[in-house]
Every structure is written in C-alpha cells, then in structure tokens.
Design a protein around this motif. Structure first.
Motif, PDB file in Angstrom:
ATOM      1  N   LEU A 170       2.178  74.204  67.763  1.00  0.00           N
ATOM      2  CA  LEU A 170       1.946  74.722  66.410  1.00  0.00           C
ATOM      3  C   LEU A 170       0.601  74.210  65.929  1.00  0.00           C
ATOM      4  CD1 LEU A 170       5.458  74.093  64.752  1.00  0.00           C
ATOM      5  CD2 LEU A 170       4.585  76.224  65.694  1.00  0.00           C
ATOM      6  N   VAL A 171      -0.288  75.125  65.524  1.00  0.00           N
ATOM      7  CA  VAL A 171      -1.624  74.748  65.045  1.00  0.00           C
ATOM      8  C   VAL A 171      -1.672  74.923  63.539  1.00  0.00           C
ATOM      9  CG1 VAL A 171      -4.095  75.194  65.196  1.00  0.00           C
ATOM     10  CG2 VAL A 171      -2.670  75.439  67.241  1.00  0.00           C
ATOM     11  N   VAL A 205       7.929  70.327  71.163  1.00  0.00           N
ATOM     12  CA  VAL A 205       7.026  70.994  70.215  1.00  0.00           C
ATOM     13  C   VAL A 205       5.943  70.003  69.815  1.00  0.00           C
ATOM     14  CG1 VAL A 205       6.831  72.185  67.998  1.00  0.00           C
ATOM     15  CG2 VAL A 205       8.926  72.423  69.359  1.00  0.00           C
ATOM     16  N   ILE A 206       4.672  70.457  69.872  1.00  0.00           N
ATOM     17  CA  ILE A 206       3.533  69.616  69.495  1.00  0.00           C
ATOM     18  C   ILE A 206       2.786  70.307  68.365  1.00  0.00           C
ATOM     19  CG2 ILE A 206       1.343  68.612  70.235  1.00  0.00           C
ATOM     20  CD1 ILE A 206       2.452  68.385  73.027  1.00  0.00           C
ATOM     21  N   GLY A 207       2.559  69.577  67.270  1.00  0.00           N
ATOM     22  CA  GLY A 207       1.757  70.086  66.168  1.00  0.00           C
ATOM     23  C   GLY A 207       0.329  69.575  66.277  1.00  0.00           C
ATOM     24  N   VAL A 208      -0.648  70.461  66.043  1.00  0.00           N
ATOM     25  CA  VAL A 208      -2.060  70.093  66.151  1.00  0.00           C
ATOM     26  C   VAL A 208      -2.735  70.390  64.816  1.00  0.00           C
ATOM     27  CG1 VAL A 208      -4.238  70.452  67.353  1.00  0.00           C
ATOM     28  CG2 VAL A 208      -2.072  70.608  68.616  1.00  0.00           C
ATOM     29  N   VAL A 209      -3.399  69.378  64.254  1.00  0.00           N
ATOM     30  CA  VAL A 209      -4.163  69.520  63.019  1.00  0.00           C
ATOM     31  C   VAL A 209      -5.639  69.485  63.387  1.00  0.00           C
ATOM     32  CG1 VAL A 209      -4.663  68.535  60.753  1.00  0.00           C
ATOM     33  CG2 VAL A 209      -2.344  68.393  61.681  1.00  0.00           C
ATOM     34  N   ILE A 230      -0.880  65.893  66.820  1.00  0.00           N
ATOM     35  CA  ILE A 230      -2.223  65.468  67.236  1.00  0.00           C
ATOM     36  C   ILE A 230      -3.195  65.831  66.128  1.00  0.00           C
ATOM     37  CG2 ILE A 230      -4.080  65.789  68.912  1.00  0.00           C
ATOM     38  CD1 ILE A 230      -1.991  66.485  70.994  1.00  0.00           C
ATOM     39  N   VAL A 231      -3.933  64.845  65.618  1.00  0.00           N
ATOM     40  CA  VAL A 231      -5.004  65.066  64.644  1.00  0.00           C
ATOM     41  C   VAL A 231      -6.319  64.934  65.404  1.00  0.00           C
ATOM     42  CG1 VAL A 231      -6.072  64.289  62.502  1.00  0.00           C
ATOM     43  CG2 VAL A 231      -3.584  64.175  62.766  1.00  0.00           C
ATOM     44  N   ALA A 232      -7.078  66.037  65.481  1.00  0.00           N
ATOM     45  CA  ALA A 232      -8.229  66.045  66.390  1.00  0.00           C
ATOM     46  C   ALA A 232      -9.464  66.644  65.731  1.00  0.00           C
ATOM     47  CB  ALA A 232      -7.876  66.831  67.657  1.00  0.00           C
ATOM     48  N   ARG A 233     -10.611  66.165  66.225  1.00  0.00           N
ATOM     49  CA  ARG A 233     -11.921  66.705  65.837  1.00  0.00           C
ATOM     50  C   ARG A 233     -12.920  66.319  66.899  1.00  0.00           C
ATOM     51  NH1 ARG A 233     -16.924  66.547  64.236  1.00  0.00           N
ATOM     52  NH2 ARG A 233     -17.679  67.546  62.319  1.00  0.00           N
ATOM     53  N   GLY A 234     -13.942  67.150  67.099  1.00  0.00           N
ATOM     54  CA  GLY A 234     -14.992  66.832  68.051  1.00  0.00           C
ATOM     55  C   GLY A 234     -15.912  65.744  67.531  1.00  0.00           C
TER      56      GLY A 234
END
Length: 459
Positions: free
Chosen positions: A186-187, A158-162, A224-228
C-alpha cells in the motif's frame, strides 16, 4: 546658541494659543503616528535582518509574533498567517535566522517592527544547531529509547510505504520486493520536501496506524518511510517534530530509509529500524523467496532423514535386544515341566482320595447290617417305653383316677398347695376325674361351698 523655545516655555499660559511667527501646526497623536509610519515604510520598504529568534509565539489566528536580537539591539517582528504556514522549518528561540520584510510602526504601542515575508536559517550552522536542539528535546522525552523499538515481522503480508509516488524511490522498493518476495504493498503518496511535506508525512504514518484490522483496506504489518538522497535542507521534513512524534507513536513497526547511507534524520532515531537506503529497506522487510523455499526444502529433507534415522536406530536397538533375550523354550521350559508334574500328582491324589472314600464307605456299610439295626431298634423301643411310663407317672391328672382332686386358684390358674393359699385365693376351681367344680371359701369360717351352675337366660 539661544534656545528658540525658551521664550515660549517661560511664557507658557493656561490656555494654548498660536505662538507669533511659529510655523509648527498642531498635530494629533494619530496624525503623528501616521506620518511616522509613512516615513518608516518609505525609507525601509524592503530590508533583510540577521538575528536570533526570541520570544517565538504562535497565536490562535495563525499569526506568529517574535523578536530578533543581536548583542546590541532588539526589534519586534510579526509573521502573518500565510507567510508563517510557508516556513520551511519550525522556528524556536535561540535559532539564528535571516528575515526579509519591511519595517512598519504599530501606533497602538508607539513602536516599530518588521513584518516578515520570508525567514530562513542563517546558514547550515544554524540549521544544525536547531537540529541538535530538537534532537536533545525529543531524546529527553524518551522517543529514541531502545525499549520503545518493536521487532520487524519476518514475513509481512502487507507493507505500507510512505513516499513520493513519482520518484525513483517507490520504483526501487517495489522492484526489490518483487525480486525477493512479492507481497501486498500500500502506497500513501506524500510530498517529501518543501512546504507542507512534514504534515503530509505525519498524517500518512498516523493514517496507516488508524486502519482497523479486518476492514476493507488491509492493515499493514510493516511501514516503510522512504526518501532519496539530498542536502540537509531537502531532508529537513523528516527532522520535523510532527514527523518524529508520528513515527514514535505508531503501533506498526516502521523502517526509516531517508536519504543515502551517510544521511541521518531524526525520523531514523524514532523508527524501529534504520535502513541506509530505500532499497535496503525493502531487503530488511522481506526475505528472499528462493532462499526461503530452499531453506524449507533443506529443513524438510533434514526432518525426513532424522525420522528415517530414528526408525533405523530403533530397528537396530530392537534387533540387539532380541539377540540378548532368552529363547522361548528356555523361558517356558520350567513352567511346562512344573505343569506336567502337577498333572501327574493330581491323578495320584484323585486315586488316593477315591480309595479313602471307598474304605470309609465299607466301614459305614458294615455298621448298617440288619442284625445290628434290629438290636439298635429294640433298644430304642425299650428306652421309649421307659420314658412313656415315666411320663405317665408324672401326669398330674393320673392321681384323680384314685379319688384325688386338684385345687387351683381361679384367678391365676395356679395349684393351691396350702389352706393359707386357698383362703387368700377365695375363688377356687376343684378338678375331679370327671370334671371341674367352682368353689368359694366363706370369709370368717373358712368353709368351702360349691357355687351353683349358671342358669341359662330366657329370651
């Protein structure tokens, strides 16, 4: 020029009275303060001030109090709660800003101040100075230490994405995960810039960390904490202290993928792994399924080959050992020959033992002839007669037939052999050939007399 108040001063009286010809009416302190407030607010209804923050303080009510200063002056300032919550950065002492608002007075302390409606950093230099100051503070607390980093799981279930749910970032991550190795994602949707973005990002990270294993919502193995990409102002939410502390405190391994490859945020330093792009974060998170299957197949083939080779080498070693081992006849020949020898010797020994037994029987049979037995029986009878006569000669009752008598102490049954023993015994038994007579010696005279027989009692 003469002082117009000189006469009033010199002519001051105990009780104040209106001065003749004076046009200055009496005012209360409140009236004066209100008049000054109207003048200041009317003259400076909208101003922009550039200065350095000093004495920043956030009250429990949510209002903020500070001072703006430069090399020559200081002015107090206040930011009401609504405006303070809309600030795009976390103010700190020493940061140069440009504040927009209006001047007013505070009658309670007889001072003037600026009520700030909007406050911004005074250029990128000030922003970088604030960033470096916060970075040094957090680094000093050990939030960026290598010892705090956790290993990324090889194959997370399971991968959580913020991240923002509407941007291209989430689509890139999902597509790359689908291409490489599909898994449960999970988003947690958040704002990634603007007012309130930092609070939402920090809450999302802490929310994933608070999920209990085995509950209705699966707990992520990786976040994963992500942003463009964007400018430093666009990425500023990921430099906020709240976000950095949430990432550093998270017990789940975190990959930070904020901005493009050249962009760096404090979130990257606090995370366990920094990815140059959100797509790269997905590549770091999971292996390629096809490559994984190929590796497993290759390992399976190698295992099979190793097992087959081990079997073949074992067969070769066994064949080599068989060739050098002696044949069965060579090993068992001496034992067989010895067994045959012992068998032959056993037959001869039995024959010799039987012959010896027969000889012993013959010798014993010669000694058992009737004449010899008769002679031995006659000798035995003679010896037995001699012993009988000897026994008869030593019979103590035999002399009684010749008129002798045997005297015995009645108490002990022993034979009395002397007069002294008789006197000592007293009561005697005198045995004759035809019977025994009790007797007793008289004391003093030593004479013996027979005791009368006992009379039967009459009933």
């Amino acid at each position: 020029m003469a002082d117009p108040f000189a006469d009033d001063f010199t002519a001051s009286r105990l009780v104040a009275e209106p001065a003749p010809g004076s046009n200055a009416p009496d005012m209360s302190v409140t009236e004066l303060s209100a008049k000054l407030k109207r003048v200041v607010e009317g003259e400076f209804g909208h101003v922009r001030i550039r200065g350095e923050i000093s004495g920043w303080k956030r009250a429990a009510s949510g209002h903020a109090y500070l001072a703006l200063k430069d090399d020559g002056a200081v002015i107090d300032a206040v930011i009401w709660r609504g405006s303070a919550s809309a600030l795009q950065f976390a103010p700190a002492d020493g940061v140069e800003v440009i504040a927009t608002g209006k001047l007013t007075t505070y009658p309670g302390r007889s001072k003037y101040q600026i009520v700030i409606d909007r406050m911004e950093l005074a250029g990128e230099g000030a922003l970088m100075a604030l960033l470096e100051k916060l970075k040094a503070k957090l680094a000093g607390e050990g939030l960026f230490d290598r010892e705090r980093k956790k290993d990324i799981p090889y194959l997370p279930r399971v991968i959580g994405v913020v991240t923002s749910p509407t941007g291209a970032v989430i689509r890139d991550i999902l597509h790359r995960l689908e291409d490489r190795c599909p898994c449960h994602v999970l988003v947690w949707p958040v704002k990634v810039q603007g007012a309130g973005a930092a609070a939402e990002i920090a809450a999302a990270v802490r929310g994933f960390d608070a999920i209990v294993p085995g509950g209705p919502v699966p707990r992520p193995d990786l976040v994963i904490v992500a942003r463009g990409g964007g400018s430093i102002e666009d990425l500023w939410a990921f430099n906020e202290e709240a976000v950095v502390r949430a990432v550093a405190d998270c017990t789940i391994p975190i990959i930070s993928a904020v901005g493009h490859e050249t962009d760096t945020s404090l979130c990257d330093f606090a995370a366990d792994v920094r990815a140059p792009t959100p797509t790269a974060a997905a590549e770091f998170a999971v292996p390629v399924k096809a490559e994984l299957q190929s590796n497993i197949a290759a390992l399976s083939l190698r295992t099979e080959r190793c097992a087959r080779r081990y079997h073949e080498r074992g067969a070769e070693r066994l064949a080599a050992l068989v060739r050098v081992l002696p044949r069965r006849d060579a090993i068992l020949g001496p034992q067989r020959q010895r067994a045959d020898d012992l068998t032959a010797r056993l037959g001869l020994a039995l024959e010799r033992r039987l012959a010896a037994g027969r000889r012993d029987l013959d010798r014993a049979g010669g000694a058992l002839r009737p004449a010899i037995l008769d002679a031995r029986l006659a000798a035995a009878r003679t010896r037995l007669g001699d012993l009988g006569r000897l026994l008869e000669s030593v019979d103590p009752d035999k002399p009684l037939d010749r008129g002798y008598a045997r005297v015995e102490a009645r108490a002990t049954g022993r034979v009395v052999a002397s007069a002294a023993d008789a006197r000592a015994a007293g009561a005697l038994t005198i045995t004759f050939r035809d019977g025994a007579v009790p007797a007793r010696l008289e004391r003093g005279t030593g004479k013996a007399y027979a005791e009368p027989p006992e009379q039967p009692s009459l009933l």
